[in-house]
Design an enzyme around this catalytic site. Structure first.
Site, PDB file in Angstrom:
ATOM      1  N   HIS A  52     -15.043  10.967  12.339  1.00  0.00           N
ATOM      2  CA  HIS A  52     -15.580   9.664  11.921  1.00  0.00           C
ATOM      3  C   HIS A  52     -16.745   9.282  12.820  1.00  0.00           C
ATOM      4  O   HIS A  52     -17.050   9.971  13.779  1.00  0.00           O
ATOM      5  CB  HIS A  52     -14.491   8.587  11.878  1.00  0.00           C
ATOM      6  CG  HIS A  52     -13.861   8.248  13.188  1.00  0.00           C
ATOM      7  ND1 HIS A  52     -13.085   9.118  13.906  1.00  0.00           N
ATOM      8  CD2 HIS A  52     -13.892   7.098  13.922  1.00  0.00           C
ATOM      9  CE1 HIS A  52     -12.643   8.526  15.005  1.00  0.00           C
ATOM     10  NE2 HIS A  52     -13.133   7.300  15.045  1.00  0.00           N
ATOM     11  N   HIS A  54     -17.466   6.794  14.961  1.00  0.00           N
ATOM     12  CA  HIS A  54     -17.404   6.083  16.244  1.00  0.00           C
ATOM     13  C   HIS A  54     -17.988   6.919  17.398  1.00  0.00           C
ATOM     14  O   HIS A  54     -17.813   8.130  17.440  1.00  0.00           O
ATOM     15  CB  HIS A  54     -15.970   5.664  16.573  1.00  0.00           C
ATOM     16  CG  HIS A  54     -15.475   4.547  15.701  1.00  0.00           C
ATOM     17  ND1 HIS A  54     -14.156   4.307  15.452  1.00  0.00           N
ATOM     18  CD2 HIS A  54     -16.166   3.600  15.016  1.00  0.00           C
ATOM     19  CE1 HIS A  54     -14.033   3.255  14.647  1.00  0.00           C
ATOM     20  NE2 HIS A  54     -15.241   2.812  14.366  1.00  0.00           N
ATOM     21  N   ASP A  56     -17.180   7.358  20.386  1.00  0.00           N
ATOM     22  CA  ASP A  56     -16.284   8.160  21.232  1.00  0.00           C
ATOM     23  C   ASP A  56     -15.796   9.428  20.514  1.00  0.00           C
ATOM     24  O   ASP A  56     -14.914  10.137  21.020  1.00  0.00           O
ATOM     25  CB  ASP A  56     -15.115   7.318  21.755  1.00  0.00           C
ATOM     26  CG  ASP A  56     -14.192   6.815  20.657  1.00  0.00           C
ATOM     27  OD1 ASP A  56     -14.702   6.334  19.622  1.00  0.00           O
ATOM     28  OD2 ASP A  56     -12.958   6.905  20.833  1.00  0.00           O
ATOM     29  N   HIS A  57     -16.393   9.721  19.342  1.00  0.00           N
ATOM     30  CA  HIS A  57     -16.115  10.984  18.639  1.00  0.00           C
ATOM     31  C   HIS A  57     -17.410  11.728  18.319  1.00  0.00           C
ATOM     32  O   HIS A  57     -17.369  12.842  17.808  1.00  0.00           O
ATOM     33  CB  HIS A  57     -15.311  10.723  17.359  1.00  0.00           C
ATOM     34  CG  HIS A  57     -13.988  10.066  17.677  1.00  0.00           C
ATOM     35  ND1 HIS A  57     -12.794  10.725  17.632  1.00  0.00           N
ATOM     36  CD2 HIS A  57     -13.710   8.810  18.131  1.00  0.00           C
ATOM     37  CE1 HIS A  57     -11.824   9.907  18.027  1.00  0.00           C
ATOM     38  NE2 HIS A  57     -12.353   8.734  18.332  1.00  0.00           N
ATOM     39  N   HIS A 116      -9.281   3.570   9.106  1.00  0.00           N
ATOM     40  CA  HIS A 116      -9.880   3.329  10.424  1.00  0.00           C
ATOM     41  C   HIS A 116     -11.391   3.132  10.243  1.00  0.00           C
ATOM     42  O   HIS A 116     -11.968   2.159  10.710  1.00  0.00           O
ATOM     43  CB  HIS A 116      -9.561   4.503  11.338  1.00  0.00           C
ATOM     44  CG  HIS A 116     -10.089   4.377  12.736  1.00  0.00           C
ATOM     45  ND1 HIS A 116      -9.612   3.443  13.632  1.00  0.00           N
ATOM     46  CD2 HIS A 116     -11.053   5.068  13.400  1.00  0.00           C
ATOM     47  CE1 HIS A 116     -10.270   3.569  14.784  1.00  0.00           C
ATOM     48  NE2 HIS A 116     -11.149   4.542  14.666  1.00  0.00           N
ATOM     49  N   ASP A 135      -8.873   9.441  14.592  1.00  0.00           N
ATOM     50  CA  ASP A 135      -8.178   8.177  14.882  1.00  0.00           C
ATOM     51  C   ASP A 135      -7.393   7.671  13.673  1.00  0.00           C
ATOM     52  O   ASP A 135      -7.124   6.478  13.553  1.00  0.00           O
ATOM     53  CB  ASP A 135      -9.182   7.099  15.320  1.00  0.00           C
ATOM     54  CG  ASP A 135      -9.782   7.386  16.684  1.00  0.00           C
ATOM     55  OD1 ASP A 135      -9.385   8.386  17.310  1.00  0.00           O
ATOM     56  OD2 ASP A 135     -10.659   6.617  17.122  1.00  0.00           O
ATOM     57  N   HIS A 173      -6.695  10.602  20.507  1.00  0.00           N
ATOM     58  CA  HIS A 173      -6.523   9.864  21.776  1.00  0.00           C
ATOM     59  C   HIS A 173      -5.128  10.074  22.360  1.00  0.00           C
ATOM     60  O   HIS A 173      -4.145  10.155  21.609  1.00  0.00           O
ATOM     61  CB  HIS A 173      -6.688   8.348  21.565  1.00  0.00           C
ATOM     62  CG  HIS A 173      -8.093   7.906  21.298  1.00  0.00           C
ATOM     63  ND1 HIS A 173      -8.969   7.536  22.296  1.00  0.00           N
ATOM     64  CD2 HIS A 173      -8.776   7.772  20.139  1.00  0.00           C
ATOM     65  CE1 HIS A 173     -10.124   7.180  21.759  1.00  0.00           C
ATOM     66  NE2 HIS A 173     -10.036   7.317  20.435  1.00  0.00           N
TER      67      HIS A 173
HETATM   68 FE    FE Z   1     -11.612   6.884  18.958  1.00  0.00          FE
HETATM   69 ZN    ZN Z   2     -12.417   5.609  16.212  1.00  0.00          ZN
END
Ligand code: FE
Ligand code: ZN
Length: 238
Positions: A52, A54, A56-57, A116, A135, A173
């Site tokens: 996805h 975001h 942090d990915h 998400h 996520d 995570h």
């Molecule tokens: Fe994440």
């Molecule tokens: Zn995420």
């Protein structure tokens, strides 16, 4: 095929899927730990697969593409729109539900699982059974419903939980300890959750589809109402 877990940032997991001397990296939030893992394993980066949009990915995409020009960079058509322009320019392949991505002879099927984010996807490799869920599905938990609604997210979890029970679940995570604390509050009489708490070790990835069916309070919610209630409760749970 083998999978190498690459811890990133404070609690993110990226993964190398390795076939022969080539690797695909899933969800690189940052480049440095990925480069270190590639060197350690003695493999060449061939592709980036993102679950996805975001940061942090996806945050490591730019640096990885600079260092490994010409590699495949995959994300869903829907989530690509939300990437910042400098990351979006690196994308080479837009995918949707049912599409296949390949690393040598390893094929992964894209499962669209919105909730998400609207374009969240998982990558499912049939043999040996493995699914990379970002996520959407966590060990004993699920991601927050940021862009979709509870019905959407529950349908996405149901889809993932329908994969063969022995399928390894590689999630985004390390939230497992907190998720299990909530799980036992939601289902105080579920001895399988108790056993899982007693056996917990870190890193806790991968899980299995069977373990999630047995202990994940979001997978186990038996209606959209129950799912929404649990999600809301967990959002404020300490
Ligand atoms: Fe994440
Ligand atoms: Zn995420």
């Amino acid at each position: 095929m083998r999978v190498v877990v690459v811890p990133c940032l404070s609690d993110n997991f990226a993964y190398l899927v390795i076939s022969g001397t080539r690797a695909a990296v899933i969800d690189p939030s940052e480049a440095a730990p990925i480069e270190a893992a590639l060197a350690r394993e003695g493999v060449t980066l061939a592709a980036i697969w993102c679950t996805h949009h975001h940061w942090d990915h996806t945050g490591g995409i730019g640096d990885l593409v600079d260092k490994h020009p010409g590699i495949d960079v995959v994300i869903s058509t829907i989530d690509a729109e939300k990437l910042e322009p400098k990351t979006r320019r690196c994308i080479t392949k837009l995918v949707g539900d049912g599409d296949l991505v390949a690393l040598e002879n390893v094929k992964a099927r894209v499962i669209l699982n919105p909730g998400h984010t609207l374009g969240a996807i998982s990558f499912h490799i049939e043999d040996p059974g493995a699914v990379f869920t970002g996520d959407t599905l966590f060990a004993a938990g699920c991601g927050r419903v940021f862009e979709g609604d509870p019905a959407m997210m529950r349908a996405s979890l149901t889809k993932l939980a329908a994969l063969p029970p022995e399928t390894l679940v590689y999630f985004g995570h390390e939230y497992t300890a907190a998720n299990l604390k909530f799980a036992i509050a939601a289902e105080p009489n579920n001895y399988k959750i108790k056993n899982r708490i007693a056996a917990l070790a870190t890193p806790s990835t991968p899980s299995t589809v069977k373990l999630e069916r047995d202990t994940n309070p979001f997978v186990r919610a038996d209606s959209v109402e129950e799912f929404a209630k649990r999600r809301e409760w967990k959002n404020n749970f300490k």
